[in-house]
Design a protein around this motif. Sequence first.
Motif, PDB file in Angstrom:
ATOM      1  N   MET A   1       0.828  -1.208   0.000  1.00  0.00           N
ATOM      2  CA  MET A   1       0.000   0.000   0.000  1.00  0.00           C
ATOM      3  C   MET A   1       0.860   1.255   0.000  1.00  0.00           C
ATOM      4  O   MET A   1       0.521   2.258  -0.655  1.00  0.00           O
ATOM      5  CB  MET A   1      -0.934  -0.018   1.205  1.00  0.00           C
ATOM      6  N   ALA A   2       1.975   1.231   0.712  1.00  0.00           N
ATOM      7  CA  ALA A   2       2.885   2.380   0.705  1.00  0.00           C
ATOM      8  C   ALA A   2       3.406   2.637  -0.706  1.00  0.00           C
ATOM      9  O   ALA A   2       3.479   3.788  -1.159  1.00  0.00           O
ATOM     10  CB  ALA A   2       4.047   2.138   1.670  1.00  0.00           C
ATOM     11  N   GLY A   3       3.765   1.561  -1.408  1.00  0.00           N
ATOM     12  CA  GLY A   3       4.234   1.706  -2.777  1.00  0.00           C
ATOM     13  C   GLY A   3       3.165   2.249  -3.706  1.00  0.00           C
ATOM     14  O   GLY A   3       3.446   3.106  -4.559  1.00  0.00           O
ATOM     15  N   MET A   4       1.938   1.778  -3.529  1.00  0.00           N
ATOM     16  CA  MET A   4       0.834   2.257  -4.371  1.00  0.00           C
ATOM     17  C   MET A   4       0.523   3.722  -4.092  1.00  0.00           C
ATOM     18  O   MET A   4       0.282   4.506  -5.018  1.00  0.00           O
ATOM     19  CB  MET A   4      -0.409   1.397  -4.136  1.00  0.00           C
ATOM     20  N   PHE A   5       0.522   4.113  -2.817  1.00  0.00           N
ATOM     21  CA  PHE A   5       0.278   5.519  -2.475  1.00  0.00           C
ATOM     22  C   PHE A   5       1.384   6.415  -3.027  1.00  0.00           C
ATOM     23  O   PHE A   5       1.119   7.513  -3.534  1.00  0.00           O
ATOM     24  CB  PHE A   5       0.172   5.696  -0.960  1.00  0.00           C
ATOM     25  N   GLN A   6       2.631   5.964  -2.919  1.00  0.00           N
ATOM     26  CA  GLN A   6       3.753   6.748  -3.433  1.00  0.00           C
ATOM     27  C   GLN A   6       3.621   6.940  -4.933  1.00  0.00           C
ATOM     28  O   GLN A   6       3.814   8.049  -5.444  1.00  0.00           O
ATOM     29  CB  GLN A   6       5.067   6.037  -3.099  1.00  0.00           C
ATOM     30  N   ALA A   7       3.282   5.862  -5.633  1.00  0.00           N
ATOM     31  CA  ALA A   7       3.120   5.948  -7.085  1.00  0.00           C
ATOM     32  C   ALA A   7       1.936   6.824  -7.470  1.00  0.00           C
ATOM     33  O   ALA A   7       1.936   7.451  -8.531  1.00  0.00           O
ATOM     34  CB  ALA A   7       2.943   4.552  -7.673  1.00  0.00           C
ATOM     35  N   GLY A   8       0.936   6.893  -6.581  1.00  0.00           N
ATOM     36  CA  GLY A   8      -0.258   7.693  -6.856  1.00  0.00           C
ATOM     37  C   GLY A   8      -0.163   9.125  -6.383  1.00  0.00           C
ATOM     38  O   GLY A   8      -1.162   9.859  -6.424  1.00  0.00           O
ATOM     39  N   GLY A   9       1.008   9.538  -5.926  1.00  0.00           N
ATOM     40  CA  GLY A   9       1.197  10.931  -5.506  1.00  0.00           C
ATOM     41  C   GLY A   9       0.744  11.230  -4.107  1.00  0.00           C
ATOM     42  O   GLY A   9       0.661  12.398  -3.711  1.00  0.00           O
ATOM     43  N   GLU A  10       0.454  10.195  -3.301  1.00  0.00           N
ATOM     44  CA  GLU A  10       0.026  10.387  -1.910  1.00  0.00           C
ATOM     45  C   GLU A  10       1.193  10.034  -0.980  1.00  0.00           C
ATOM     46  O   GLU A  10       1.166   9.062  -0.241  1.00  0.00           O
ATOM     47  CB  GLU A  10      -1.194   9.502  -1.608  1.00  0.00           C
ATOM     48  N   GLN A  11       2.233  10.866  -1.006  1.00  0.00           N
ATOM     49  CA  GLN A  11       3.451  10.567  -0.263  1.00  0.00           C
ATOM     50  C   GLN A  11       3.227  10.511   1.243  1.00  0.00           C
ATOM     51  O   GLN A  11       3.800   9.662   1.935  1.00  0.00           O
ATOM     52  CB  GLN A  11       4.536  11.599  -0.584  1.00  0.00           C
TER      53      GLN A  11
ATOM     54  N   MET B   1       0.432   9.719   2.931  1.00  0.00           N
ATOM     55  CA  MET B   1      -0.263   8.490   3.297  1.00  0.00           C
ATOM     56  C   MET B   1       0.651   7.286   3.101  1.00  0.00           C
ATOM     57  O   MET B   1       0.558   6.298   3.851  1.00  0.00           O
ATOM     58  CB  MET B   1      -1.537   8.329   2.472  1.00  0.00           C
ATOM     59  N   ALA B   2       1.555   7.370   2.136  1.00  0.00           N
ATOM     60  CA  ALA B   2       2.531   6.297   1.939  1.00  0.00           C
ATOM     61  C   ALA B   2       3.410   6.154   3.174  1.00  0.00           C
ATOM     62  O   ALA B   2       3.749   5.033   3.581  1.00  0.00           O
ATOM     63  CB  ALA B   2       3.387   6.587   0.709  1.00  0.00           C
ATOM     64  N   LEU B   3       3.776   7.262   3.804  1.00  0.00           N
ATOM     65  CA  LEU B   3       4.591   7.214   5.016  1.00  0.00           C
ATOM     66  C   LEU B   3       3.836   6.558   6.169  1.00  0.00           C
ATOM     67  O   LEU B   3       4.421   5.815   6.962  1.00  0.00           O
ATOM     68  CB  LEU B   3       5.024   8.623   5.409  1.00  0.00           C
ATOM     69  N   ILE B   4       2.534   6.824   6.270  1.00  0.00           N
ATOM     70  CA  ILE B   4       1.736   6.199   7.324  1.00  0.00           C
ATOM     71  C   ILE B   4       1.658   4.695   7.109  1.00  0.00           C
ATOM     72  O   ILE B   4       1.823   3.900   8.044  1.00  0.00           O
ATOM     73  CB  ILE B   4       0.318   6.807   7.367  1.00  0.00           C
ATOM     74  N   ALA B   5       1.414   4.273   5.863  1.00  0.00           N
ATOM     75  CA  ALA B   5       1.371   2.841   5.551  1.00  0.00           C
ATOM     76  C   ALA B   5       2.725   2.196   5.829  1.00  0.00           C
ATOM     77  O   ALA B   5       2.800   1.068   6.332  1.00  0.00           O
ATOM     78  CB  ALA B   5       0.970   2.638   4.091  1.00  0.00           C
ATOM     79  N   LEU B   6       3.803   2.916   5.525  1.00  0.00           N
ATOM     80  CA  LEU B   6       5.147   2.406   5.792  1.00  0.00           C
ATOM     81  C   LEU B   6       5.382   2.277   7.301  1.00  0.00           C
ATOM     82  O   LEU B   6       6.018   1.317   7.758  1.00  0.00           O
ATOM     83  CB  LEU B   6       6.188   3.338   5.180  1.00  0.00           C
ATOM     84  N   ALA B   7       4.840   3.232   8.073  1.00  0.00           N
ATOM     85  CA  ALA B   7       4.963   3.172   9.531  1.00  0.00           C
ATOM     86  C   ALA B   7       4.239   1.943  10.088  1.00  0.00           C
ATOM     87  O   ALA B   7       4.715   1.293  11.028  1.00  0.00           O
ATOM     88  CB  ALA B   7       4.403   4.449  10.160  1.00  0.00           C
ATOM     89  N   VAL B   8       3.083   1.618   9.496  1.00  0.00           N
ATOM     90  CA  VAL B   8       2.337   0.424   9.926  1.00  0.00           C
ATOM     91  C   VAL B   8       3.145  -0.836   9.632  1.00  0.00           C
ATOM     92  O   VAL B   8       3.256  -1.737  10.468  1.00  0.00           O
ATOM     93  CB  VAL B   8       0.965   0.362   9.223  1.00  0.00           C
ATOM     94  N   ALA B   9       3.727  -0.897   8.432  1.00  0.00           N
ATOM     95  CA  ALA B   9       4.548  -2.053   8.067  1.00  0.00           C
ATOM     96  C   ALA B   9       5.751  -2.173   8.999  1.00  0.00           C
ATOM     97  O   ALA B   9       6.105  -3.282   9.442  1.00  0.00           O
ATOM     98  CB  ALA B   9       5.017  -1.923   6.615  1.00  0.00           C
ATOM     99  N   ALA B  10       6.383  -1.055   9.319  1.00  0.00           N
ATOM    100  CA  ALA B  10       7.550  -1.066  10.197  1.00  0.00           C
ATOM    101  C   ALA B  10       7.177  -1.503  11.610  1.00  0.00           C
ATOM    102  O   ALA B  10       7.924  -2.243  12.268  1.00  0.00           O
ATOM    103  CB  ALA B  10       8.201   0.322  10.228  1.00  0.00           C
ATOM    104  N   ALA B  11       6.029  -1.049  12.085  1.00  0.00           N
ATOM    105  CA  ALA B  11       5.572  -1.443  13.424  1.00  0.00           C
ATOM    106  C   ALA B  11       5.320  -2.946  13.481  1.00  0.00           C
ATOM    107  O   ALA B  11       5.660  -3.604  14.467  1.00  0.00           O
ATOM    108  CB  ALA B  11       4.312  -0.665  13.797  1.00  0.00           C
ATOM    109  N   CYS B  12       4.716  -3.486  12.425  1.00  0.00           N
ATOM    110  CA  CYS B  12       4.476  -4.938  12.367  1.00  0.00           C
ATOM    111  C   CYS B  12       5.803  -5.689  12.337  1.00  0.00           C
ATOM    112  O   CYS B  12       5.961  -6.726  13.000  1.00  0.00           O
ATOM    113  CB  CYS B  12       3.649  -5.287  11.132  1.00  0.00           C
ATOM    114  N   ALA B  13       6.776  -5.174  11.575  1.00  0.00           N
ATOM    115  CA  ALA B  13       8.094  -5.810  11.508  1.00  0.00           C
ATOM    116  C   ALA B  13       8.780  -5.765  12.877  1.00  0.00           C
ATOM    117  O   ALA B  13       9.448  -6.724  13.279  1.00  0.00           O
ATOM    118  CB  ALA B  13       8.957  -5.115  10.455  1.00  0.00           C
ATOM    119  N   GLY B  14       8.600  -4.669  13.592  1.00  0.00           N
ATOM    120  CA  GLY B  14       9.202  -4.547  14.911  1.00  0.00           C
ATOM    121  C   GLY B  14       8.618  -5.502  15.927  1.00  0.00           C
ATOM    122  O   GLY B  14       9.288  -5.906  16.884  1.00  0.00           O
TER     123      GLY B  14
END
Length: 306
Positions: free
Chosen positions: A134-144, A146-159
């Motif tokens: 989702m972060a990649g899709m938001f980034q590609a769609g110009g929603e940088q 929201m992409a950071l928020i999705a990336l934060a969710v992924a990072a939290a899950c990884a942690g």
Amino acid sequence: MIALPGERQSHSHATPTGGGLGLVFSIVITTVCLELIISLPVFWWQNMLPGVLLLAVVGWRDDRVPVSSFVRLVVQLVVSIWLIGFASWAFSLKDVFVVAVIILSIVWLMNVYNFMDGSNGMAGFQGVFAGLVMAGMFQAGGEQAMALIALAVAAACAGFLPLNFPNARVFMGDVSSVPLGFMFASFATYGLYTGSLDLPISILIMSVFLVDATLTLLARAFRGERWYTAHAHHVYQRLIALGWSHRQVLVLYQAINVFLVLPVIVLATIYPQYAIAMVGLTLLVLATGWHIANWRLGMTAEVRFK
């Protein structure tokens, strides 16, 4: 807070639960810090975050003392209506059916994510996969932002994963499994509105969880079982009951994500005119795999845990 083993669990040892509280906390703190650097969408602060916090509170309570399914359902409906009702989107009376479908879909994804949180690393790795895509899709769609928020969710899950995989020192619990489902449903809703995330892509991202949970529920309903109660009839739970390790089950599910779902997402992005057909074919393949698992492994038989 201890989760005890039983006929509805896929674990044989009493294990602390509620560890997902740290996951939710890290997401909130990260977004607060991000706001100091880049302006995050109002949608996150006004529409998503209140629902995440309320679901986390109810989930924390449920991890300590069981909360009735009715109360949990009401809360899930409230946060879903809040998410849609306070969006700056113009809905007319003719859109009532569409809005109702969106709300029910959000509620269903919350429960799907909760249902699938029953094996070491299962919910965590799915959170990493969905968050990154989702972060990649938001980034590609110009929603940088929201992409950071999705990336934060992924990072939290990884942690959280080192605490839950390969051996579970602590379970995620409802305190974060339900909010995670809500967040991914919210990302999909936001993406559909902004045009940065198509419906077919959104379905594909969560397709492994959706197929297993939905078909298992339908099968239980057709067999006349109390489908709305807790159970251990998902394919991943049956595999563990039949002797598979949590690691093997996780590798299977994520291999499907990486080698089937992800390539189809890429193709659907490149050829959007064929996206619906690709989703249909992918769901058919997954449903066929689910059916074969039931047939070959005796999934409808009584579960016996070692």
